[in-house]
Design an enzyme around this catalytic site. Structure first.
Site: not given
Ligand code: NAI
Ligand code: MG
Length: 502
Positions: A199, A274, A308, A405
């Site tokens: 996904k 991660e 990240c 972050e």
């Molecule tokens: P997110 O963690 O919500 O999204 C990442 C993935 O998880 C997307 O594919 C999203 O559709 C999915 N997702 C969201 N809610 C979910 C749920 N309840 N169950 C399963 N999958 C779910 O991150 P978002 O909202 O895009 O960004 C928020 C913050 O997260 C950023 O500001 C950053 O701090 C952090 N982040 C960290 C990343 C990393 O590489 N470790 C990458 C993206 C965001």
């Protein structure tokens, strides 16, 4: 002068790809969402809609898991030899290189990152990951184990271990490196013989969908890779909770990582995570100032800080503080901020309006709590989600900009007196532990400090160096497990011990 987003002409293949409504890949066929719904994908440089993509939901996840299960249990995939499997994974790497320019453009359009970066890093690294993992398909060995069994004296046994794929895996990926994150997840899963439901992030689904076409072109049997675009809720959540999945792999926020864990707890599926970071980047007074200035600036501003592992807490020894921080601010001012597709752009827009507002709120919160912006600290106005690269000083350890972050081009520079326990404590004072940096010409000091930093990766006199062979992952709340390198195979295999009485 940088081009405006409107002035940029796209490769015809990219135009064609985004013009057609994109569907879900389930069981080897491109299908609409069961609900018939779609969602828009935006160009972050303009805020305009560039494509429409099927909005997968619970029912689609269910269909995809069924297809992945069928492909795992029967059909050609489990019957392939390791060598045949490895060749398919290798071929996928080749196809990515063949389509390098097209994929780089698509990635830049969708995510906003500079095309030069997508071309030099995202796409070749994705290809490299598949090439690296392809070789492991034929090397998933077990051991023969001499055993003693005290209550069976005189008996003879032949005992050995085999590594088997973990099964059907659900993979949920973020938007900051859309294609590369797909590669990090798919590479080891495919090399080990798993099947997948992927996904992609709702912000950036396009390159994964193009990758789906390349997966078909490479000749993977149907159902081995299924791709369901959609939102975190309901699609991601349904995947993480699905009883037909043996393992879930996630990259994204720590907050959602914890939700994944809870969803997976029901049936104790395997989990790898991660997650976020707030990485300390430490410059000692004996560092090569020129290298450290450019390196620490790039550690935070690379990919607009949407990394990240971004070096977001910059610890600088007092005697060089003004000089180094001034230099980082100069680097920030020099950055050409514009649409990612302009070849002269060095920093693009934030990926989405939500992310733009999120980062902006952090900047405002830092400034209102008394931090000062040496440079940046402003929105860039106009269309698109552009922010100025920002260097903050006069922060306090309790401020949100230090604790949380930000995931944007914002670094906080913090002076320290000596390389002592206080510095180590301050650098490790975070719930995260993904990465860290050390800048020094004294190799003993640098390695000693690297040993004390609680982080999954420590870069010395460099930053953001990634390689398919180098394991990457987090200490503390930055995650569970290591991706890339042979460590990634542990996430997608399980060991069976076989003991036969002779
Ligand atoms: P997110 O963690 O919500 O999204 C990442 C993935 O998880 C997307 O594919 C999203 O559709 C999915 N997702 C969201 N809610 C979910 C749920 N309840 N169950 C399963 N999958 C779910 O991150 P978002 O909202 O895009 O960004 C928020 C913050 O997260 C950023 O500001 C950053 O701090 C952090 N982040 C960290 C990343 C990393 O590489 N470790 C990458 C993206 C965001
Ligand atoms: Mg979210």
């Amino acid at each position: 002068m940088l081009a405006t987003a409107e002035e940029i002409r796209l490769d015809d293949r990219v135009t064609d790809f985004v013009m057609k409504g994109r569907k879900l890949l389930i069981g080897g066929r491109w299908v609409d969402a069961a609900s018939g719904r779609t969602f828009p994908v935006y160009n972050p440089a303009t805020g305009e809609v560039i494509a429409h993509v099927a909005e997968g939901g619970k029912q689609d996840i269910d269909r995809a898991v069924t297809a992945a299960r069928r492909a795992y249990e029967s059909g050609p995939w489990p019957r392939l030899t390791p060598s045949e499997r490895g060749r398919l994974v290798w071929k996928l790497g080749d196809l990515i290189l063949e389509h390098l320019e097209e994929l780089a453009e698509l990635e830049s359009l969708d995510n906003g990152k500079p095309i030069t970066v997508a071309r030099a890093a995202d796409v070749p690294l994705a290809a490299d990951l598949f090439h690296y993992m392809a070789g492991w398909a034929t090397k998933l060995e077990g051991n023969t184990i001499p055993i003693s069994v005290p209550y069976a004296r005189g008996a003879q046994f032949h005992a050995y271990t085999v590594r088997e794929p973990v099964g059907v895996v659900g993979q949920i990926i973020p938007w900051n490196f859309p294609l590369l994150m797909a590669a990090w997840k798919l590479g080891p899963a495919l090399a080990t013989g798993c099947t997948v439901v992927l996904k992609p992030a709702e912000e950036t689904p396009l390159s994964a969908l193009r990758l789906g076409e390349l997966i078909q072109e490479a000749g993977f049997p149907e159902g081995v890779v299924n791709i369901v675009t959609g939102f975190g809720e309901p699609a991601g959540a349904a995947l993480a909770a699905h009883p037909g999945i043996d393992k879930v792999a996630f990259t994204g926020s720590t907050e959602v990582g914890k939700l994944i864990l809870r969803a997976a707890a029901n049936d104790l599926k395997k989990v790898s995570l991660e997650l976020g970071g707030k990485s300390p980047n430490v410059v000692l007074r004996d560092a090569d100032l020129d290298i450290a200035t450019k390196g620490t600036a790039s550690a935070i501003f690379f990919n607009h800080g949407q990394c990240c592992c971004a070096g977001s807490r910059l610890f600088v020894q007092e005697s060089i503080f003004d000089k180094l921080v001034g230099g980082v601010a100069d680097e920030a001012k020099k950055l050409k901020v514009g649409p990612g597709l302009d070849p002269n752009t060095q920093m693009g827009p934030m990926v989405s309006e939500i992310q733009y507002n999120r980062v902006w709120n952090y900047i405002e919160s830092g400034l209102s709590e008394g931090a000062k912006a040496v440079t940046g600290g402003r929105q860039l106005g106009g269309k698109g989600y552009f922010l100025e690269p920002t260097v903050l000083v006069d922060t306090k350890p309790s401020m949100k900009v230090i604790r949380e972050e930000i995931f944007g081009p914002v670094v906080a520079a913090i002076p320290f007196k000596e390389l002592d326990d206080d510095l180590v404590r301050a650098a490790n004072d975070s719930v995260y532990g993904l990465a860290a940096g050390v800048w020094s010409r004294d190799i003993s000091k640098a390695h000693l400090l690297a040993g004390k930093l609680k982080a999954g990766t420590v870069w010395v006199n460099c930053y953001n160096i990634f390689d398919a062979a180098l394991p990457f992952g987090g200490y503390k709340q930055s995650g569970w497990g290591r991706e890339m390198g042979h460590d990634a195979l542990d996430l997608y295999t399980q060991k069976k011990a076989v003991c036969a009485a002779l």
